[in-house]
Design a protein around this motif. Structure first.
Motif, short mmCIF file in Angstrom:
data_model
loop_
_atom_site.label_atom_id
_atom_site.label_comp_id
_atom_site.label_asym_id
_atom_site.label_seq_id
_atom_site.Cartn_x
_atom_site.Cartn_y
_atom_site.Cartn_z
N MET A 1 38.97 -3.59 -79.84
CA MET A 1 39.29 -2.92 -81.08
C MET A 1 40.74 -3.25 -81.45
O MET A 1 41.63 -3.21 -80.61
CB MET A 1 39.11 -1.41 -80.93
N LEU A 2 40.97 -3.58 -82.71
CA LEU A 2 42.29 -3.90 -83.20
C LEU A 2 42.85 -2.71 -83.97
O LEU A 2 42.24 -2.24 -84.92
CB LEU A 2 42.23 -5.12 -84.12
N SER A 3 44.00 -2.20 -83.50
CA SER A 3 44.67 -1.09 -84.18
C SER A 3 45.86 -1.62 -84.93
O SER A 3 46.48 -2.59 -84.53
CB SER A 3 45.14 -0.04 -83.16
N SER A 4 46.21 -0.94 -86.02
CA SER A 4 47.30 -1.38 -86.87
C SER A 4 48.09 -0.17 -87.36
O SER A 4 47.50 0.87 -87.67
CB SER A 4 46.74 -2.15 -88.07
N ILE A 5 49.41 -0.33 -87.45
CA ILE A 5 50.24 0.69 -88.06
C ILE A 5 51.24 -0.01 -88.98
O ILE A 5 51.79 -1.05 -88.62
CB ILE A 5 50.96 1.56 -87.01
N GLU A 6 51.41 0.52 -90.17
CA GLU A 6 52.39 -0.04 -91.10
C GLU A 6 53.77 0.36 -90.63
O GLU A 6 54.07 1.54 -90.48
CB GLU A 6 52.14 0.47 -92.52
N LEU A 7 54.61 -0.65 -90.40
CA LEU A 7 55.97 -0.40 -89.96
C LEU A 7 56.92 -0.19 -91.13
O LEU A 7 57.75 0.70 -91.12
CB LEU A 7 56.50 -1.58 -89.13
N TYR A 8 56.79 -1.05 -92.12
CA TYR A 8 57.77 -1.05 -93.20
C TYR A 8 57.19 -1.73 -94.44
O TYR A 8 56.46 -2.70 -94.32
CB TYR A 8 59.03 -1.79 -92.75
N ARG A 9 57.54 -1.20 -95.61
CA ARG A 9 57.15 -1.80 -96.88
C ARG A 9 58.43 -1.92 -97.69
O ARG A 9 59.05 -0.91 -98.04
CB ARG A 9 56.13 -0.93 -97.60
N SER A 10 58.84 -3.14 -97.99
CA SER A 10 60.09 -3.36 -98.71
C SER A 10 59.92 -3.11 -100.20
O SER A 10 58.80 -3.07 -100.72
CB SER A 10 60.61 -4.79 -98.47
N SER A 11 61.04 -2.99 -100.87
CA SER A 11 61.01 -2.74 -102.32
C SER A 11 60.42 -3.92 -103.09
O SER A 11 59.94 -3.75 -104.20
CB SER A 11 62.42 -2.43 -102.83
N ASN A 12 60.43 -5.14 -102.49
CA ASN A 12 59.85 -6.29 -103.18
C ASN A 12 58.37 -6.49 -102.86
O ASN A 12 57.75 -7.43 -103.34
CB ASN A 12 60.64 -7.57 -102.86
N GLY A 13 57.79 -5.60 -102.05
CA GLY A 13 56.36 -5.66 -101.78
C GLY A 13 55.96 -6.30 -100.47
O GLY A 13 54.77 -6.34 -100.14
N ASP A 14 56.90 -6.83 -99.70
CA ASP A 14 56.57 -7.35 -98.37
C ASP A 14 56.20 -6.17 -97.46
O ASP A 14 56.76 -5.08 -97.57
CB ASP A 14 57.76 -8.08 -97.75
N VAL A 15 55.24 -6.41 -96.54
CA VAL A 15 54.78 -5.36 -95.63
C VAL A 15 54.74 -5.91 -94.21
O VAL A 15 54.32 -7.05 -93.99
CB VAL A 15 53.36 -4.86 -96.02
N TRP A 16 55.17 -5.09 -93.26
CA TRP A 16 55.11 -5.43 -91.84
C TRP A 16 54.22 -4.42 -91.15
O TRP A 16 54.33 -3.22 -91.37
CB TRP A 16 56.50 -5.38 -91.21
N HIS A 17 53.29 -4.92 -90.30
CA HIS A 17 52.40 -4.09 -89.51
C HIS A 17 52.58 -4.42 -88.03
O HIS A 17 52.83 -5.57 -87.69
CB HIS A 17 50.93 -4.35 -89.87
N LEU A 18 52.40 -3.42 -87.19
CA LEU A 18 52.30 -3.64 -85.75
C LEU A 18 50.83 -3.61 -85.42
O LEU A 18 50.13 -2.64 -85.72
CB LEU A 18 53.04 -2.55 -84.98
N LEU A 19 50.34 -4.69 -84.83
CA LEU A 19 48.93 -4.82 -84.45
C LEU A 19 48.82 -4.79 -82.93
O LEU A 19 49.67 -5.33 -82.23
CB LEU A 19 48.35 -6.13 -84.97
N HIS A 20 47.74 -4.19 -82.44
CA HIS A 20 47.50 -4.15 -81.00
C HIS A 20 46.02 -4.32 -80.73
O HIS A 20 45.20 -3.58 -81.29
CB HIS A 20 47.98 -2.81 -80.43
N GLU A 21 45.69 -5.30 -79.93
CA GLU A 21 44.32 -5.49 -79.47
C GLU A 21 44.17 -4.68 -78.20
O GLU A 21 44.74 -5.03 -77.16
CB GLU A 21 44.01 -6.96 -79.23
N VAL A 22 43.45 -3.55 -78.31
CA VAL A 22 43.37 -2.61 -77.20
C VAL A 22 42.78 -3.26 -75.95
O VAL A 22 43.27 -3.05 -74.85
CB VAL A 22 42.55 -1.36 -77.61
N GLY A 23 41.79 -4.10 -76.09
CA GLY A 23 41.13 -4.71 -74.93
C GLY A 23 41.99 -5.65 -74.13
O GLY A 23 41.96 -5.65 -72.90
N ASP A 24 42.82 -6.47 -74.81
CA ASP A 24 43.61 -7.46 -74.07
C ASP A 24 45.10 -7.19 -74.07
O ASP A 24 45.86 -7.95 -73.49
CB ASP A 24 43.33 -8.87 -74.59
N GLY A 25 45.54 -6.11 -74.70
CA GLY A 25 46.95 -5.73 -74.67
C GLY A 25 47.86 -6.57 -75.55
O GLY A 25 49.07 -6.49 -75.43
N LEU A 26 47.30 -7.36 -76.44
CA LEU A 26 48.09 -8.21 -77.32
C LEU A 26 48.83 -7.37 -78.35
O LEU A 26 48.25 -6.52 -79.02
CB LEU A 26 47.16 -9.20 -78.03
#
Length: 100
Positions: A1-26
């Motif tokens: 299962m892949l989990s995601s959390i939004e870290l930051y959304r800039s004023s120009n519309g760029d978005v950063w997410h932290l992703l984690h693959e629960v099964g393999d620890g990526l």
């Protein structure tokens, strides 16, 4: 299962997410460029992301999350405290579970 959390959304519309693959620890940081910049998504290992020479607010949010956060949200897809990065001027943290 892949989990995601939004870290930051800039004023120009760029978005950063932290992703984690629960099964393999990526752990990956995904940068989604804004549409005028092409809208391209770029994935980077968390350690590589944090070792970049330039540090923006997205780095500060991730550092705070990793140092003070509880990683149980990665398994459930629900962040226990949406105020993890409330001391940084950005949009609130949002989490989701992505389908495999």
């Amino acid at each position: 299962m892949l989990s995601s959390i939004e870290l930051y959304r800039s004023s120009n519309g760029d978005v950063w997410h932290l992703l984690h693959e629960v099964g393999d620890g990526l752990w990956i940081v995904r940068h989604q460029a804004n549409l005028p910049s092409g809208g391209v998504a770029t994935d980077m290992d968390v350690l590589d992301f944090m070792s970049q020479s330039s540090h923006g607010p997205e780095h500060d949010v991730l550092k705070k999350l990793l140092l003070e956060g509880d990683d149980l949200w990665l398994e459930s897809g629900q962040h226990p405290d949406t105020a993890v990065a409330s001391t940084v001027d950005h949009h609130p943290v949002q989490s989701s579970v992505l389908p495999d």
